[in-house]
Design an enzyme around this catalytic site. Sequence first.
Site, PDB file in Angstrom:
ATOM      1  N   ASP A 565     -17.877 -49.559  24.450  1.00 52.14           N
ATOM      2  CA  ASP A 565     -16.766 -49.938  25.331  1.00 52.14           C
ATOM      3  C   ASP A 565     -17.281 -49.939  26.774  1.00 52.14           C
ATOM      4  O   ASP A 565     -17.444 -48.878  27.390  1.00 52.14           O
ATOM      5  CB  ASP A 565     -15.598 -48.972  25.159  1.00 52.14           C
ATOM      6  N   ASP A 808     -46.757 -35.088  -5.959  1.00 52.97           N
ATOM      7  CA  ASP A 808     -45.523 -34.331  -6.233  1.00 52.97           C
ATOM      8  C   ASP A 808     -44.887 -34.912  -7.485  1.00 52.97           C
ATOM      9  O   ASP A 808     -44.495 -36.081  -7.503  1.00 52.97           O
ATOM     10  CB  ASP A 808     -44.571 -34.435  -5.042  1.00 52.97           C
ATOM     11  N   ASP A 882     -44.969 -27.871  -9.509  1.00 49.57           N
ATOM     12  CA  ASP A 882     -45.081 -29.318  -9.684  1.00 49.57           C
ATOM     13  C   ASP A 882     -45.781 -29.990  -8.505  1.00 49.57           C
ATOM     14  O   ASP A 882     -45.748 -31.218  -8.407  1.00 49.57           O
ATOM     15  CB  ASP A 882     -43.700 -29.943  -9.883  1.00 49.57           C
ATOM     16  N   ASP A1182     -44.098  38.947   5.444  1.00 50.84           N
ATOM     17  CA  ASP A1182     -44.220  38.422   4.079  1.00 50.84           C
ATOM     18  C   ASP A1182     -42.821  38.051   3.573  1.00 50.84           C
ATOM     19  O   ASP A1182     -41.810  38.652   3.976  1.00 50.84           O
ATOM     20  CB  ASP A1182     -44.846  39.453   3.142  1.00 50.84           C
ATOM     21  N   ASP A1241     -49.826  35.969   4.930  1.00 50.39           N
ATOM     22  CA  ASP A1241     -50.668  35.466   3.841  1.00 50.39           C
ATOM     23  C   ASP A1241     -50.180  34.101   3.338  1.00 50.39           C
ATOM     24  O   ASP A1241     -50.645  33.618   2.305  1.00 50.39           O
ATOM     25  CB  ASP A1241     -50.691  36.459   2.680  1.00 50.39           C
ATOM     26  N   ASP A1513      14.879   9.441 -20.549  1.00 54.15           N
ATOM     27  CA  ASP A1513      13.770   9.503 -19.607  1.00 54.15           C
ATOM     28  C   ASP A1513      13.588   8.129 -18.969  1.00 54.15           C
ATOM     29  O   ASP A1513      14.440   7.249 -19.100  1.00 54.15           O
ATOM     30  CB  ASP A1513      12.495   9.987 -20.311  1.00 54.15           C
TER      31      ASP A1513
END
EC number: 3.4.23.-
Length: 1734
Positions: A565, A808, A882, A1182, A1241, A1513
Amino acid sequence: MGQTVTTPLSLTLEHWGDVQRIASNQSVEVKKRRRVTFCPAEWPTFDVGWPQDGTFNLDIILQVKSKVFSPGPHGHPDQVPYIVTWEAIAYEPPSWVKPFVSPKLSLSPTAPILPSGPSTQPPPRSALYPALTPSIKPRPSKPQVLSDNGGPLIDLLTEDPPPYGEQGPSSPDGDGDREEATYTSEIPAPSPMVSRLRGKRDPPAADSTTSRAFPLRLGGNGQLQYWPFSSSDLYNWKNNNPSFSEDPGKLTALIESVLTTHQPTWDDCQQLLGTLLTGEEKQRVLLEARKAVRGNDGRPTQLPNEVNSAFPLERPDWDYTTPEGRNHLVLYRQLLLAGLQNAGRSPTNLAKVKGITQGPNESPSAFLERLKEAYRRYTPYDPEDHGQETSVSMSFIWQSAPDIGRKLERLEDLKSKTLRDLVREAEKIFNKRETPEEREERFRRETEENEERRRAEDEQREKERDRRRQREMSKLLATVVTGQRQDRQGGERKRPQLDKDQCAYCKEKGHWAKDCPKKPRGPRGPRPQTSLLTLDDQGGQGQEPPPEPRITLKVGGQPVTFLVDTGAQHSVLTQNPGPLSDRSAWVQGATGGKRYRWTTDRKVHLATGKVTHSFLHVPDCPYPLLGRDLLTKLKAQIHFKGSGAQIVGPMGQPLQVLTLNIEDEYRLHEISTEPDVSPGSTWLSDFPQAWAETGGMGLAVRQAPLIIPLKATSTPVSIKQYPMSQEAKLGIKPHIQRLLDQGILVPCQSPWNTPLLPVKKPGTNDYRPVQGLREVNKRVEDIHPTVPNPYNLLSGLPTSHRWYTVLDLKDAFFCLRLHPTSQPLFASEWRDPGMGISGQLTWTRLPQGFKNSPTLFDEALHRGLADFRIQHPDLILLQYVDDLLLAATSELDCQQGTRALLKTLGNLGYRASAKKAQICQKQVKYLGYLLREGQRWLTEARKETVMGQPTPKTPRQLREFLGTAGFCRLWIPRFAEMAAPLYPLTKTGTLFNWGPDQQKAYHEIKQALLTAPALGLPDLTKPFELFVDEKQGYAKGVLTQKLGPWRRPVAYLSKKLDPVAAGWPPCLRMVAAIAVLTKDAGKLTMGQPLVILAPHAVEALVKQPPDRWLSNARMTHYQAMLLDTDRVQFGPVVALNPATLLPLPEEGAPHDCLEILAETHGTEPDLTDQPIPDADHTWYTDGSSFLQEGQRKAGAAVTTETEVIWARALPAGTSAQRAELIALTQALKMAEGKRLNVYTDSRYAFATAHIHGEIYKRRGLLTSEGREIKNKSEILALLKALFLPKRLSIIHCLGHQKGDSAEARGNRLADQAAREAAIKTPPDTSTLLIEDSTPYTPAYFHYTETDLKKLRELGATYNQSKGYWVFQGKPVMPDQFVFELLDSLHRLTHLGYQKMKALLDRGESPYYMLNRDKTLQYVADSCTVCAQVNASKAKIGAGVRVRGHRPGTHWEIDFTEVKPGLYGYKYLLVFVDTFSGWVEAFPTKHETAKIVTKKLLEEIFPRFGMPQVLGTDNGPAFVSQVSQSVAKLLGIDWKLHCAYRPQSSGQVERMNRTIKETLTKLTLATGTRDWVLLLPLALYRARNTPGPHGLTPYEILYGAPPPLVNFHDPEMSKFTNSPSLQAHLQALQAVQREVWKPLAAAYQDQLDQPVIPHPFRVGDTVWVRRHQTKNLEPRWKGPYTVLLTTPTALKVDGISAWIHAAHVKAATTPPIRPSWRVQRSQNPLKIRLTRGAP
């Protein structure tokens, strides 16, 4: 004419009345319709020989009875009445049955005994092995077979075979074959009618019932004769039946029939098994048969003599002419048959059953038969069993054809459909299938319609898009042009205002626009399109616009297509370009103005180079715009021609921009080279089979199909396909189609399934299919990876080979085939109606994503190229999976070798990519390296990959960066030192804090990559030189080789030293650095000679290392590595350049490493190991640690030669090393400010004080593994105590000396004192605790007013000189200090009040703790951790339950589970009337609300009236909406008791226990296990057991005990007359008056009695018990605030249900211990604050 056949079934149906009478005598009930069903349909399927018309043979009847009465799921309890009735008819036949019953005795189940001659009575016969014997009395002949009136034929009812003809006398020496031939020839084959009538007319011969086909036959003289099996029979049995492993049931049935009909001997059985079974199968059958041998007690035995006697493995000496021998043989056959049945039981393998699927053209009935056969073969289930019908039905639905399965799943009321109904529906669907021609026509028609509709939609969408873009672009460009003109004219230009009579069209006065004569009239034509480049303010007509000029540029690494533009002043981006700047601009459009922001600077790749540009971000713009600003930088030239606009560069060349994938972006930075193998190249034409472009997909023909082994415990895994968008599915569809056409993917049916994952390629709209094989990889056996290491792969490339070829391989993994048995492992789901695929696809080649694919392919290709390497020894062939690299010394050798390699690859079936091939070049790219003239560089692609990574924001991104940069570490000197600040952030659990140090290291690594030098390839024919340096714990080095007079770097090495080596002196750190880098260099040198050069003379250190710094293991490791003179040599000392690590031209300052190391001191410079002459004290220390009575005791002591200065017991479990450190530290503390000689010791304590302590301190008190060292606190205390004495000498002496020197006497006394202290004195835990922690100094004590008041009450004294109070000879610790100390002690131990008090009482605290007990109780009670874990000791008194005021008004209900009884009853619904204690219980199969409401409305309400209150219950059946809705509609008050509080429903819970105990006793007494049958007796006992008031529920309800009758009473007449109804009513009225009212009053009195309430009130804070705790979860939760209370329960905030008071405990809220107090003052507006404590 008119004859009918009478059968047992028709006979019983004709006399059905008698049959019902017989059934009634057997206490059963039978129905004619079900008898007609069982006899011809059910019982013949039991495989016991039952004919469809029935039989009166007792042997067959008993076998059918055993099947019916079988325990477990294979029994038929509904058929019990009918088989019992049939058996009764056969045992005691009525008159209408007797004429049709055989007079033979029924076969006995005991072992048969073959007779040696005619006997007076028939022997007992086995049902399994019938031995036909002649009857004593011949059957009476029937005078008439065919009745005159057309009656039934009677001969068909008999079970005996047709009689044979008379047998002539046989000669004793005649053979069996001739005898049988004579016998057969004498009897002509009779017609069926003759044989049928002969049995009724002629009496049978004496031996007519003896079989003539058995190997053991009864001759005419009564002697048994042996007839072996014929070879034709064995051959037919072998070839016409499946193998035992394939179908054990069928072969077992064959052998069973042979054993029954042929009566084989032991040798015949061996011959039969050897013919029909394999060796392994035979051994298994014999083993199972020997296991079935039973002893005298009827149980299986393992005694060898009994097993060998019943089932010998070697030929026995049985005499078949005697009954004993024949009994042995019969038992052997029975055991053999049992062995066949047991060996034929295959393990359950439902995967095999699941693998049975309906074929494309297979009928549903045939498929059902295959499915049932699979159930029989691979499972222990019987598909004909009614209990397995559901499983078979579901398998039939799921494994049917897809179209049938989908329609079956949509059937209404599928649960009520039987298997027969499903097969019927499947047959309808199968028969209504369309033909292949119809299906193809439908697919074609639908495809055309879809394509047509899609084409129309695309056209419509494109038109709408163009229209919208044109409209919006017109608005935007008009706005831009208008703004430019306004800018040029110095302001906004407005349209001139019209007068009242002025025309808006022609601007003349006198008329308006609608009446303007100059305005054109007529219909409005189509408006011409507006040219985007010729817009003006008023608009105007233009010519047809040219094609839109577009150009693609690379912005920020992403391709963006712009609309050119020239009228736009600034370039515009529409999509989010990333970060935006703070700048913004006001954009005025046709529809109004709006402010938009600018982007930050973006790098744009133009034809003239790379520039930095900022775009205007306008999301409303329909297309990115290329404005004049960028066109100017591009130096573009726009030419308008007839064909459209053309955009060229400054030199006239067309502007083109390459669009490519992100992963290939690095190729833009590389030097473009022409491909070596072009389409017209001779390499393609000479070797067409070696290239993927000409040879197609490869196939390694010399490699056998790969078998993928599974782990032993692996089972198939099936993961459903994840949802996939339509765009992604269409993206991977071409790839799937291509692989299907190539045969790499094939349809399959597999129990394995893993999902397909469409992965979108960056920068494009293309997708590639990736299979998620993670779960398969877990279940496949691991193999050792043999893929080469790219780190040292190029070490095998000599520098003399400078001509290279790189190949390859294309689709390398697809070149290897998969074995058909391994193909189902990689199945995945794929649906494509257009292709006709709806199911699973699997790989026939080695798939990508499989963990072992690289190793398998690498090994296969290496084996294939082995001959090439042998035939071309002068060439170097390197292989990395490869990728192949061929190196030669000359161009000619390289070309010849490349031709041979291509020919070999073509013959092997591998294909190379011609686009990626680099043939016969002196510079190639291989594995990311650039190889040229014996050197390797990092490619620009690698550098750009690292440089393009953004700054890491997460540990994962940082690991990715370090992994990418670490690949290039051979080119970066000091890489380990640079990356040191970054590695700590990658650890798990570390806070990611990116600071300046990390940013600096990040930039240094990137900068080092940009200046990476070239490295020479290792030449294994030359020696290597390793230059090593070390700094601050990091080893750095460079590996070089001589190239003429110069040293060429091969690799830069760096590594961090371990924590132990990092704490050594510099010379020793150099030794560690050389060892570490020598090990790393060995990966490149491959064992070649190595010369080490360093600025230290380390060879002498390695040969004579100082033992005080290095352990024996490390010393041996260094010497073995560095003193290998054949491989490692030390060069002269050199000074290295810190930048290049190479030697400087001038020599450095020389030094002697051994001398410097010897001068290295420990922590204290004055510390020595020689006695001080003028010492103030000479002490001996000791420590002792030993086991006594299973407990390790320890002690420490400090003594002189003659007396003990200090001795103390240490806590149990203390080691000897820790005890030595404590003793030595105590001696140094007591000698503060004095001159001291101390002997020990302990080598450990001595070395820690002199050498190791300083080493530990330097390396942070860490081991070589990075862990904390042992005895850390004791070592730190010792290092601190070394500075206390004025002069100090720590001397090591030998332990346990026997001499009389002062040293020996002092050491013995110290050892003895330490042992005695450990045994006699209890360990002073509190003292040790205080000593190990920071002590509370009395000088810091601060006493409050409350403390002073308490001290005066105690009578304590104040020490003026020291500034603290003294009580009982100890400094007094203030209350605040006591609280802090006890609180810290409690947090460490979480002991309770009593335990902590005992611990403090037992210890000798140097302080008197003020208010100790009170504070201790407060600390223990306020601990939140203890409150959540400790159990509660609070006891809540028993409450009183509310009862009804009359019977039937208040019930308690509960479900209790009982072990399953008959017909599936496993629950018991119990109703208890709380007033009378009357109980009602109903066995149920389920525990649902439907059952509760059903019993309430159908049982309780009609008998006792509508209840007013129900108590239960919180079970699911009671809290459900169904139960609560019914109770609400009926006006019942349903009370739910507290959860986990059975006492709340105590009456019904106690009744549950009573009923269960009674049922247990009744089952033991009666011997039956049907508790449903015994339930009425249990209820009778419960209803007649006296309650707490001495009345039974029956008496409360009915007013009298239940009527009992003594049947032994002589006067029974008094029980015949019952009281009148009026008497009953009067009695009930008396009961209501005398019993009910007092009982209700007693219950009311209980409620009126005061109950001790719980102590909790509204607003209290409580802990709530967690009833179901998991592992290491506290048992209390909360705390919660109490909202409501009842005498027994509470409601707390946060829990909807009521909680029983026994399930909570009070939470002690610790009050705030204020350090300030508020006091009033005389001024009401002022307060006084004073410091203090409560």
